[in-house]
Design a protein around this motif. Structure first.
Motif, short mmCIF file in Angstrom:
data_model
loop_
_atom_site.label_atom_id
_atom_site.label_comp_id
_atom_site.label_asym_id
_atom_site.label_seq_id
_atom_site.Cartn_x
_atom_site.Cartn_y
_atom_site.Cartn_z
N ALA A 1 2.86 2.41 2.15
CA ALA A 1 2.74 3.05 3.45
C ALA A 1 3.93 2.73 4.35
N THR B 1 2.79 3.99 7.88
CA THR B 1 1.81 5.07 7.96
C THR B 1 0.39 4.58 7.76
N ASP B 2 0.24 3.39 7.20
CA ASP B 2 -1.10 2.82 6.97
C ASP B 2 -0.97 1.30 7.01
N SER C 1 1.70 11.32 11.10
CA SER C 1 0.90 10.41 10.29
C SER C 1 1.38 8.97 10.43
N ARG D 1 1.93 5.32 12.14
CA ARG D 1 1.13 4.45 13.00
C ARG D 1 2.02 3.55 13.86
N HIS E 1 0.81 -1.22 0.00
CA HIS E 1 0.00 0.00 0.00
C HIS E 1 0.85 1.27 0.00
#
Length: 114
Positions: free
Chosen positions: A7, A89-90, A23, A25, A5
């Motif tokens: 991320a 980040t995601d 941003s 995670r 993704h």
């Protein structure tokens, strides 16, 4: 899944941006990173943004997990590039593995508050 993704960020320059923007995670930091200032900066940015940090024994392992490795025909790591830091980040789609990870991180956070 984060690699699929787009991320996943690797190395100081790439990791500092999402940490500073809050941003990020999750952050993984190599225990064998020799630069103490680097580790202090990453830990401070994570603390400021309330990002969980997972310590990884080896930067080469972390690099391989991030896709910075050449694999042999069987899929085993033949040569890995070392990285001291990686930031997600995601997380991508909800999976059982993600649920287990998030439960682990919550337990670690709860233990740190005691």
């Amino acid at each position: 899944k984060p690699l699929v993704h787009a991320a996943l960020r690797k190395a100081l320059h790439e990791c500092a941006k999402p940490l500073d923007r809050r941003s990020a995670r999750l952050c993984c930091l190599a225990k064998d990173c020799e630069n103490e200032e680097y580790k202090k900066l990453i830990r401070a940015l994570c603390a400021e943004g309330e990002v969980s940090v997972i310590m990884v024994d080896s930067g080469k392992d972390l690099g391989a997990w991030c896709g910075l490795a050449k694999l042999d025909a069987e899929g085993a790591v033949k040569k890995a590039v070392r990285t001291s830091c990686a930031v997600i980040t995601d997380f991508g789609e909800e999976t059982r593995a993600l649920t287990v990870l998030l439960d682990y991180l919550q337990k670690q956070a709860d233990a740190g508050e005691d």
